[in-house]
Design an enzyme around this catalytic site. Structure first.
Site, PDB file in Angstrom:
ATOM      1  N   ASP A  33      59.440  68.632  44.697  1.00 46.77           N
ATOM      2  CA  ASP A  33      60.233  68.377  43.499  1.00 46.77           C
ATOM      3  C   ASP A  33      59.569  68.952  42.247  1.00 46.77           C
ATOM      4  O   ASP A  33      58.399  68.668  41.973  1.00 46.77           O
ATOM      5  CB  ASP A  33      60.407  66.861  43.349  1.00 46.77           C
ATOM      6  CG  ASP A  33      61.703  66.482  42.662  1.00 46.77           C
ATOM      7  OD1 ASP A  33      62.333  67.363  42.061  1.00 46.77           O
ATOM      8  OD2 ASP A  33      62.074  65.293  42.719  1.00 46.77           O
ATOM      9  N   ASP A  34      60.306  69.758  41.485  1.00 48.66           N
ATOM     10  CA  ASP A  34      59.853  70.297  40.198  1.00 48.66           C
ATOM     11  C   ASP A  34      58.665  71.244  40.318  1.00 48.66           C
ATOM     12  O   ASP A  34      57.906  71.422  39.355  1.00 48.66           O
ATOM     13  CB  ASP A  34      59.487  69.164  39.225  1.00 48.66           C
ATOM     14  CG  ASP A  34      60.710  68.459  38.647  1.00 48.66           C
ATOM     15  OD1 ASP A  34      61.829  68.777  39.073  1.00 48.66           O
ATOM     16  OD2 ASP A  34      60.532  67.581  37.779  1.00 48.66           O
ATOM     17  N   CYS A  72      67.808  68.635  39.917  1.00 46.21           N
ATOM     18  CA  CYS A  72      67.586  68.257  41.312  1.00 46.21           C
ATOM     19  C   CYS A  72      68.835  68.227  42.194  1.00 46.21           C
ATOM     20  O   CYS A  72      68.927  68.941  43.191  1.00 46.21           O
ATOM     21  CB  CYS A  72      66.887  66.896  41.366  1.00 46.21           C
ATOM     22  SG  CYS A  72      65.242  66.890  40.622  1.00 46.21           S
ATOM     23  N   HIS A 126      69.272  64.151  46.775  1.00 50.64           N
ATOM     24  CA  HIS A 126      68.767  63.537  45.562  1.00 50.64           C
ATOM     25  C   HIS A 126      68.849  62.017  45.594  1.00 50.64           C
ATOM     26  O   HIS A 126      69.899  61.445  45.901  1.00 50.64           O
ATOM     27  CB  HIS A 126      69.539  64.050  44.349  1.00 50.64           C
ATOM     28  CG  HIS A 126      69.080  63.454  43.055  1.00 50.64           C
ATOM     29  ND1 HIS A 126      67.842  63.724  42.529  1.00 50.64           N
ATOM     30  CD2 HIS A 126      69.678  62.579  42.205  1.00 50.64           C
ATOM     31  CE1 HIS A 126      67.703  63.059  41.395  1.00 50.64           C
ATOM     32  NE2 HIS A 126      68.796  62.355  41.171  1.00 50.64           N
TER      33      HIS A 126
END
Length: 476
Positions: A33-34, A72, A126
């Site tokens: 994530d990210d 996301c 998500h």
């Protein structure tokens, strides 16, 4: 098709019965994530990511991979369904694709239908937008309280709607935080599934906010050596609609509700982000080590991707939520011991919507008819071959009443902001144009060139190309 033939020579699909001893290709599907492409293997030697770097040495690193929307849920939904956001109609964090495209067969669901055990741990779809049809066995998110474990942050989070400080470090083992628990559970799953074909999806939270990681990963970096971005203002002449307000970060305690963060806080945030990258990297290493220990690497394709990029103070901005190169550009690595491109990189433009058809082709599965991407498996044989001419992304604004349609070519990023007031009958007026020359800078956009007379022909050509490519992309 050469790259596919190489894979097929080593591992037949789950449906191939011509050889009783043939083994289907397992898939270890690692989502982070990210995670922006700021890793040792991407030439950023100040980032300590030895295990992801090892995966790159054993596979193919995609230098220019792009998500379809830099946030996301839309990004993950697009990747996992093989459909672009304009086909899923998922542009936010709340909309579930089963309400917009209820009959779509997802990537893990398709592997499940073809004889694979499919299972997830951590964050794949998500947050709470889970999908029971995709999985043989349900896993667990492993996260609560945004991953805080210190008393101070738990108390602050209770007061401030679940958010404490934007970072945390504690002298604890890796599995005191969620990503360590996720790795623990994935390792158990690998051992449980080692004798059957599996599609195991493992989604790590970090480096998503808050930047929480064991203290030892913070200690890998000298805060005094952290350099702040050189460009702390938006690109010149960039329209307001293109920019974000980074509310995601502003919701955390001590972060100013408006205006810039201090240099001291900026360094602390960057420090925390890097610590989380190294923490997640260690968990990736544990998974790879377990595959090696069980002698499964020879028959397992490992794919690692970050769901979009992230800004760390560039343009005086943070988080994602834009069409800029920093937000849409994300890491992608594919590794299998049967490939010839091990340890190589490719400059080919690829999109996350290409991952679904690529994994199907690698496993020898026929491609579902709904897919809107293109398999990149041939690049595993010849990483330098001619490939796509564009990669497409998009981002909504004004409560869904405007859309920025963005196109990355070999040299330029061109974005057209359109009103959706009268959609779908009429996409409405053009609100703004952006043109950035990335031959001048790799990821940083310095000046919006769209209004400069000497670039009028370039803008006209790219505007026409964008219209054609968008129509083609939705009809594939």
């Amino acid at each position: 098709m050469a790259g596919t033939l190489i894979l097929a020579a080593a591992c037949q699909s789950a449906q191939d019965t011509s050889d009783e001893n043939a083994q289907p290709l397992n898939v270890l599907f690692i989502a982070i994530d990210d995670l922006r492409p700021e890793l040792g293997c991407y030439g950023k030697e100040y980032i300590l990511s030895p295990h992801i770097d090892r995966l790159a040495r054993e596979g193919l690193l995609f230098e220019r991979a792009y998500c379809q929307q830099a946030v996301c849920s839309p990004s993950r939904t697009s990747l996992l369904t093989g459909l672009r956001p304009d086909a899923t109609h998922v542009y936010d964090l709340e909309t579930h694709f089963r309400n917009t495209v209820p009959d779509v067969v997802t990537l893990p669901q398709y592997f499940k239908q073809n004889g694979y055990h499919t299972e997830w741990w951590g964050k794949i779809f998500h947050a709470n937008l889970l999908d029971t049809l995709s999985w043989t066995r349900q896993g667990s998110k492993m996260e609560s309280n945004r991953g805080y474990i210190t008393e101070d942050n738990l108390r602050l989070a209770e007061i401030h709607k679940g958010r404490g400080l934007p970072y945390e470090k504690a002298d604890v083992p890796d599995n005191a935080y969620p990503d360590g628990k996720i790795a623990d559970s994935a390792i158990v799953a690998i051992n449980r599934l080692k004798d059957q074909p599996f599609f195991l999806a493992v989604g790590f939270y970090k480096p998503h906010l808050p930047f929480n990681a064991p203290q030892k990963y913070w200690e890998l970096y000298d805060p005094a050596a952290i350099q702040l971005p050189e460009q702390t203002k938006p690109p010149q002449n960039t329209p307001e609609i293109a920019l974000s307000n980074w509310d995601e970060l502003r919701n955390y305690v001590t972060v100013p509700k408006q205006g810039p963060v201090s240099d001291t806080m900026a360094r602390q945030l960057i420090h925390g982000y890097r610590a989380c990258v190294s923490y997640t990297d260690a968990q990736v290493g544990r998974l790879l080590d377990e595959l090696d220990r069980l002698d499964l690497r020879k028959n397992t394709l490992v794919i690692l991707w970050g769901d979009h990029g992230w800004k760390l103070g560039e343009y005086g901005d943070w988080c994602k939520h834009t069409n800029f190169e920093l937000d849409t550009h994300a890491p992608l690595i594919v590794s299998t011991l049967a490939m010839q491109a091990a340890g190589k990189t490719t400059p080919a433009l690829v999109e996350f919507v290409d991952i679904y058809p690529s994994l199907c082709e690698a496993a020898g599965l026929a491609l579902p008819g709904h897919l809107q991407g293109k398999s990149f498996m041939p690049l595993l044989d010849d990483p330098q071959q001619a490939w796509k001419t564009v990669a497409l992304s998009q981002y909504p604004r004004r409560g869904g009443k405007a859309m920025g349609y963005s196109m990355r070519t070999d040299r330029y990023r061109f974005t057209k902001w359109q009103s959706l007031e009268n959609a779908p009958e009429n996409t409405g007026e053009t609100l703004a144009l952006e043109l950035y020359d990335h031959n001048q800078s790799e990821d940083i956009a310095q000046t919006n060139l769209a209004g400069q007379p000497q670039y009028a022909t370039v803008v006209e050509e790219l505007d026409s190309l964008l219209e054609v490519q968008w129509k083609v992309s939705l009809s594939e």
